[in-house]
Motif scaffolding. Structure first.
Motif, PDB file in Angstrom:
ATOM      1  N   TYR A   1     111.785  61.782 -51.335  1.00  0.00           N
ATOM      2  CA  TYR A   1     110.937  61.660 -50.148  1.00  0.00           C
ATOM      3  C   TYR A   1     109.544  62.224 -50.387  1.00  0.00           C
ATOM      4  O   TYR A   1     109.374  63.286 -50.973  1.00  0.00           O
ATOM      5  N   ARG A   2     108.554  61.483 -49.897  1.00  0.00           N
ATOM      6  CA  ARG A   2     107.160  61.900 -49.979  1.00  0.00           C
ATOM      7  C   ARG A   2     106.512  61.680 -48.620  1.00  0.00           C
ATOM      8  O   ARG A   2     106.757  60.677 -47.955  1.00  0.00           O
ATOM      9  N   TRP A   3     105.679  62.639 -48.206  1.00  0.00           N
ATOM     10  CA  TRP A   3     104.997  62.497 -46.929  1.00  0.00           C
ATOM     11  C   TRP A   3     103.709  63.313 -46.906  1.00  0.00           C
ATOM     12  O   TRP A   3     103.508  64.209 -47.709  1.00  0.00           O
ATOM     13  N   LYS A   4     102.824  62.927 -45.984  1.00  0.00           N
ATOM     14  CA  LYS A   4     101.620  63.688 -45.694  1.00  0.00           C
ATOM     15  C   LYS A   4     101.752  64.224 -44.269  1.00  0.00           C
ATOM     16  O   LYS A   4     102.270  63.547 -43.398  1.00  0.00           O
ATOM     17  N   MET A   5     101.264  65.425 -44.058  1.00  0.00           N
ATOM     18  CA  MET A   5     101.385  66.041 -42.740  1.00  0.00           C
ATOM     19  C   MET A   5     100.144  66.856 -42.445  1.00  0.00           C
ATOM     20  O   MET A   5      99.551  67.463 -43.341  1.00  0.00           O
ATOM     21  N   ALA A   6      99.717  66.833 -41.205  1.00  0.00           N
ATOM     22  CA  ALA A   6      98.604  67.674 -40.777  1.00  0.00           C
ATOM     23  C   ALA A   6      99.154  69.056 -40.428  1.00  0.00           C
ATOM     24  O   ALA A   6     100.005  69.181 -39.548  1.00  0.00           O
ATOM     25  N   VAL A   7      98.667  70.070 -41.130  1.00  0.00           N
ATOM     26  CA  VAL A   7      99.147  71.444 -40.935  1.00  0.00           C
ATOM     27  C   VAL A   7      97.983  72.307 -40.458  1.00  0.00           C
ATOM     28  O   VAL A   7      96.958  72.395 -41.134  1.00  0.00           O
TER      29      VAL A   7
END
Length: 206
Positions: free
Chosen positions: A115-121
């Protein structure tokens, strides 16, 4: 921009305590433990309806201390397990950030297994509106929900309570596609409450 509910987050001071609390409440079992090395956290997941999932998360005491604040304000978490956050899945994270309120965060890339993802942190670890505004995620691989345990959990309603409910409603207008089961109400203390359909009946998570 397409968006949808991605998952609900139960934060806990201890992962096993949080998992056991949620399992007993919902009368279901979560999947295997996972780790987030970049954030120094670990979690358990279980599937929900509409391709979403439920997450229990806590600081991993065996992980290295990150040099940045952990997501979901876990560095400042105290008390018993509770529903602390929710996450919206978007198909264009940059477009979502352009219409989101200030403070949603910077884009961070994550990878775990297949799994790969981008997230706003958020830089502070705290999402806008005291955590009542959702975290934003864009999956760059297959979504994990189909591979999770499925016990027939279904989100009936997500209630967001906040002193500035009107402003929160306005901030969420660009994400209306993900708001089908979401209700925003004024309250003195910010909080999240989710009504979940389970094999044992309707259960509120608070």
């Amino acid at each position: 921009m397409h968006c949808a509910l991605d998952h609900l987050v139960i934060s806990a001071g201890n992962l096993e305590t949080g998992r056991d609390w949620a399992q007993n409440l919902l009368d279901i079992a979560f999947g295997a433990r996972g780790e987030h090395a970049h954030m120094g956290t670990h979690n358990h997941l279980t599937g929900m309806d509409r391709g979403a999932y439920l997450e229990v998360i806590a600081i991993d005491p065996e992980a290295a201390q990150p040099t940045h604040p952990r997501w979901f304000d876990l560095d400042n978490f105290s008390g018993g397990p509770r529903l602390s956050n929710w996450v919206i899945n978007v198909d264009d994270l940059d477009a979502a950030l352009a219409v989101a309120p200030i403070g949603v965060g910077r884009v961070v890339a994550f990878e775990r297994g297949v799994y790969r993802w981008k997230m706003a942190v958020p830089e502070s670890g705290v999402l806008p509106f005291d955590g009542c505004f959702p975290a934003l995620i864009e999956w760059q691989s297959e979504h994990p929900a189909p591979a999770l345990p499925n016990h027939g959990l279904a989100l009936r309603r997500l209630k967001l309570s906040h002193p500035n409910a009107e402003a929160l409603t306005t901030a969420l207008e660009p994400f209306g596609e993900a708001m089908e089961n979401v209700r925003i109400v004024p309250a003195r203390v910010p909080s999240l409450h989710a009504e979940i359909g389970t094999p044992s009946g309707e259960i509120w998570i608070t």
